[in-house]
Write a protein that holds these residues in place. Structure first.
Motif, PDB file in Angstrom:
ATOM      1  N   ASP A 136      49.207  61.761  44.690  1.00 58.45           N
ATOM      2  CA  ASP A 136      48.155  61.965  45.737  1.00 58.45           C
ATOM      3  C   ASP A 136      47.561  60.737  46.295  1.00 58.45           C
ATOM      4  N   PRO A 137      46.941  60.604  47.575  1.00 59.46           N
ATOM      5  CA  PRO A 137      46.257  59.289  47.956  1.00 59.46           C
ATOM      6  C   PRO A 137      45.017  59.254  47.387  1.00 59.46           C
ATOM      7  N   LEU A 138      44.662  58.341  47.217  1.00 59.77           N
ATOM      8  CA  LEU A 138      43.287  57.696  46.202  1.00 59.77           C
ATOM      9  C   LEU A 138      43.198  56.270  46.580  1.00 59.77           C
ATOM     10  N   GLU A 139      41.703  56.056  46.712  1.00 59.10           N
ATOM     11  CA  GLU A 139      41.247  54.880  46.888  1.00 59.10           C
ATOM     12  C   GLU A 139      40.066  54.459  45.731  1.00 59.10           C
ATOM     13  N   VAL A 140      40.161  53.146  45.627  1.00 62.40           N
ATOM     14  CA  VAL A 140      39.008  52.584  44.650  1.00 62.40           C
ATOM     15  C   VAL A 140      38.340  51.501  45.509  1.00 62.40           C
ATOM     16  N   GLY A 141      36.873  51.579  45.556  1.00 62.14           N
ATOM     17  CA  GLY A 141      36.112  50.695  46.258  1.00 62.14           C
ATOM     18  C   GLY A 141      35.454  49.627  45.063  1.00 62.14           C
ATOM     19  N   ILE A 142      35.401  48.473  45.623  1.00 61.30           N
ATOM     20  CA  ILE A 142      34.861  47.193  44.848  1.00 61.30           C
ATOM     21  C   ILE A 142      33.490  46.565  45.379  1.00 61.30           C
ATOM     22  N   GLN A 143      32.628  46.534  44.435  1.00 62.17           N
ATOM     23  CA  GLN A 143      31.284  45.739  44.844  1.00 62.17           C
ATOM     24  C   GLN A 143      31.135  44.502  43.957  1.00 62.17           C
ATOM     25  N   LEU A 144      30.732  43.361  44.547  1.00 60.61           N
ATOM     26  CA  LEU A 144      30.315  42.341  43.686  1.00 60.61           C
ATOM     27  C   LEU A 144      29.189  41.765  44.261  1.00 60.61           C
ATOM     28  N   SER A 145      28.336  40.873  43.523  1.00 63.06           N
ATOM     29  CA  SER A 145      27.193  40.201  43.827  1.00 63.06           C
ATOM     30  C   SER A 145      27.333  39.067  44.675  1.00 63.06           C
ATOM     31  N   SER A 146      28.342  38.343  44.597  1.00 61.67           N
ATOM     32  CA  SER A 146      28.487  37.008  45.186  1.00 61.67           C
ATOM     33  C   SER A 146      29.962  36.777  45.575  1.00 61.67           C
ATOM     34  N   ASP A 147      30.429  36.321  46.588  1.00 62.72           N
ATOM     35  CA  ASP A 147      31.739  35.900  46.996  1.00 62.72           C
ATOM     36  C   ASP A 147      31.882  34.550  46.767  1.00 62.72           C
ATOM     37  N   SER A 148      31.131  33.729  46.301  1.00 64.38           N
ATOM     38  CA  SER A 148      31.061  32.316  46.092  1.00 64.38           C
ATOM     39  C   SER A 148      31.100  31.908  44.458  1.00 64.38           C
ATOM     40  N   SER A 149      30.836  32.926  43.720  1.00 67.94           N
ATOM     41  CA  SER A 149      30.781  32.853  42.210  1.00 67.94           C
ATOM     42  C   SER A 149      32.163  32.865  41.533  1.00 67.94           C
ATOM     43  N   GLN A 150      32.645  31.714  40.951  1.00 69.42           N
ATOM     44  CA  GLN A 150      34.045  31.893  40.284  1.00 69.42           C
ATOM     45  C   GLN A 150      33.947  33.087  39.149  1.00 69.42           C
ATOM     46  N   ALA A 151      33.088  33.495  38.535  1.00 65.81           N
ATOM     47  CA  ALA A 151      33.091  34.692  37.928  1.00 65.81           C
ATOM     48  C   ALA A 151      33.354  35.788  38.411  1.00 65.81           C
ATOM     49  N   MET A 152      32.851  35.848  39.484  1.00 62.34           N
ATOM     50  CA  MET A 152      33.080  37.279  40.359  1.00 62.34           C
ATOM     51  C   MET A 152      34.609  37.323  41.153  1.00 62.34           C
ATOM     52  N   VAL A 153      35.096  36.133  41.454  1.00 63.58           N
ATOM     53  CA  VAL A 153      36.411  36.076  42.096  1.00 63.58           C
ATOM     54  C   VAL A 153      37.430  36.394  41.059  1.00 63.58           C
ATOM     55  N   ASN A 154      36.906  35.801  39.816  1.00 62.24           N
ATOM     56  CA  ASN A 154      38.113  36.033  38.712  1.00 62.24           C
ATOM     57  C   ASN A 154      38.086  37.310  38.102  1.00 62.24           C
ATOM     58  N   ARG A 155      37.151  38.297  38.105  1.00 60.00           N
ATOM     59  CA  ARG A 155      37.004  39.501  37.807  1.00 60.00           C
ATOM     60  C   ARG A 155      37.831  40.371  38.828  1.00 60.00           C
ATOM     61  N   VAL A 156      37.566  40.239  40.073  1.00 59.27           N
ATOM     62  CA  VAL A 156      38.497  40.722  41.132  1.00 59.27           C
ATOM     63  C   VAL A 156      39.887  40.597  41.054  1.00 59.27           C
ATOM     64  N   SER A 157      40.269  39.317  40.709  1.00 63.27           N
ATOM     65  CA  SER A 157      41.667  38.782  40.654  1.00 63.27           C
ATOM     66  C   SER A 157      42.422  39.465  39.610  1.00 63.27           C
ATOM     67  N   GLY A 158      41.569  39.522  38.370  1.00 57.13           N
ATOM     68  CA  GLY A 158      42.211  39.880  37.217  1.00 57.13           C
ATOM     69  C   GLY A 158      42.523  41.603  37.342  1.00 57.13           C
ATOM     70  N   PHE A 159      41.156  42.073  38.127  1.00 53.07           N
ATOM     71  CA  PHE A 159      41.446  43.567  38.402  1.00 53.07           C
ATOM     72  C   PHE A 159      42.854  43.892  39.331  1.00 53.07           C
ATOM     73  N   LEU A 160      42.738  43.264  40.206  1.00 54.75           N
ATOM     74  CA  LEU A 160      43.866  43.561  41.198  1.00 54.75           C
ATOM     75  C   LEU A 160      45.296  43.126  40.659  1.00 54.75           C
ATOM     76  N   ASN A 161      45.245  42.042  39.840  1.00 54.10           N
ATOM     77  CA  ASN A 161      46.639  41.663  39.247  1.00 54.10           C
ATOM     78  C   ASN A 161      47.166  42.942  38.364  1.00 54.10           C
ATOM     79  N   PHE A 162      46.268  43.522  37.392  1.00 53.56           N
ATOM     80  CA  PHE A 162      46.530  44.684  36.638  1.00 53.56           C
ATOM     81  C   PHE A 162      46.833  45.933  37.611  1.00 53.56           C
ATOM     82  N   TRP A 163      46.146  45.953  38.396  1.00 54.80           N
ATOM     83  CA  TRP A 163      46.231  47.156  39.292  1.00 54.80           C
ATOM     84  C   TRP A 163      47.574  47.146  40.215  1.00 54.80           C
ATOM     85  N   ALA A 164      47.918  46.108  40.504  1.00 55.11           N
ATOM     86  CA  ALA A 164      49.247  46.024  41.525  1.00 55.11           C
ATOM     87  C   ALA A 164      50.545  46.234  40.397  1.00 55.11           C
ATOM     88  N   GLY A 165      50.321  45.887  39.372  1.00 62.01           N
ATOM     89  CA  GLY A 165      51.293  45.881  38.444  1.00 62.01           C
ATOM     90  C   GLY A 165      51.423  47.457  37.992  1.00 62.01           C
TER      91      GLY A 165
END
Length: 344
Positions: A181-210
């Motif tokens: 079934d079609p399904l979506e996941v939304g993402i929120q973060l506090s800052s788009d210029s924080s390395q911590a935030m960017v790395n969390r999103v990247s790690g999440f998307l890396n696992f998700w894509a695979g």
């Protein structure tokens, strides 16, 4: 092949969103912060008579997360000889305010600086200027895109993001969602210029894509709230209105998680699962409610502050370490964890 292409497309998409500013909110928040500076001036919290001075510069003072950071810093300060001055910004988008505090620390004779950088790029120059004066810099919570620091105590955010994605998939299945079934996941973060935030999103998307089914997608409108819980709540509500297939939310930090929790509880959206970060009272409420499917990634932020201070003390005394990054670890918290550890 599909997995490889999906991985590349998703990461390219999030990179462009993060670098460009999600939903235009980063730029708007920056402009608002420029009009309304939110600097918290330095306060001496230990040994004011000492001739050695440590300056602590935080990137937020809101909520339970930063209270725990300050608890760790305060506990360490009791064991040190240096005078400890605590300051920071009260809005994570007030980058210029944090840079001003770095300059003040140098001007006032800092012997060491403990910094939670609000921007991984903009604070790099300030850190370089400090170290050129032979003043050690220890980072906590997030790093900078430079080697101009002496030590960094933080979560391994790529690994934590991957853990969050794994938990998200398990929760979605547990909630009865079908992989066809079609399904979506939304993402929120506090800052788009924080390395911590960017790395969390990247790690999440890396696992998700695979690992995610083909029909399960990430909402491309990744929202940035600037560490503002009310904005995080408003953004979560908007994402639900605009994306009928949302069945999950990933909150990349405490304020994002609290905003999402408030929305899901208010709208009684028991069909939407949550993977968040940290453990505010609102998040505990959702975890303890059997009608909801939720977990949160609990960081050890008190240890970031505590160990960062002790490290800075050693550096001031002339001791050096070959290691620069120290992973303070995380704990995955669900309702069972709360009961087993008597967390109320």
């Amino acid at each position: 092949m599909r997995r490889a292409k999906a991985y590349l497309l998703v990461l390219m998409g999030v990179a462009s969103v993060l670098l460009g500013g999600c939903s235009g909110s980063s730029k708007a928040n920056m402009e608002e912060a420029a009009e309304q500076p939110a600097v918290v001036d330095y306060t001496c919290i230990s040994n004011p008579e000492s001739d050695k001075q440590i300056y602590v510069i935080l990137k937020n003072y809101h909520g339970a997360y930063w209270e725990k950071v300050i608890d760790g810093i305060t506990e360490a300060a009791k064991k040190l000889d240096e005078a400890v001055y605590l300051g920071g910004i009260d809005n994570e988008t007030d980058i210029s305010g944090q840079i001003d505090l770095m300059n003040q620390a140098m001007e006032q004779g800092a012997d060491g600086i403990l910094l939670a950088p609000a921007d991984s790029n903009s604070l790099a120059d300030s850190c370089q200027k400090v170290r050129e004066k032979d003043i050690p810099v220890v980072l906590i919570d997030s790093s900078i895109n430079s080697s101009e620091f002496d030590a960094c105590y933080m979560t391994d955010n790529i690994d934590a993001g991957e853990m969050a994605a794994k938990e998200m998939l398990e929760l979605l299945y547990d909630a009865g969602n079908s992989p066809t079934d079609p399904l979506e996941v939304g993402i929120q973060l506090s800052s788009d210029s924080s390395q911590a935030m960017v790395n969390r999103v990247s790690g999440f998307l890396n696992f998700w894509a695979g690992n995610a089914p083909e029909q399960w997608e990430i909402v491309q409108d990744i929202r940035v709230n600037g560490g503002d819980t009310k904005k995080a709540q408003s953004d979560a509500s908007a994402l639900l209105r605009e994306n009928a297939d949302i069945k999950g939310f990933f909150g990349c930090n405490n304020t994002s998680t609290v905003g999402i929790v408030n929305t899901l509880l208010k709208e009684e959206r028991t069909d939407v699962v949550l993977v968040g970060f940290d453990l505010a009272d609102e998040t505990k409420q959702m975890l303890q409610n059997p009608e909801y499917h939720a977990v949160t990634v609990l960081q050890k932020q008190d240890q970031m502050g505590y160990l960062g201070m002790l490290s800075l003390n050693s550096l001031i005394k002339g001791e050096k370490s070959e290691q620069k990054y120290f992973d303070t670890g995380v704990i995955m918290v669900d309702s069972d964890y709360l009961m087993e550890n008597a967390v109320s």
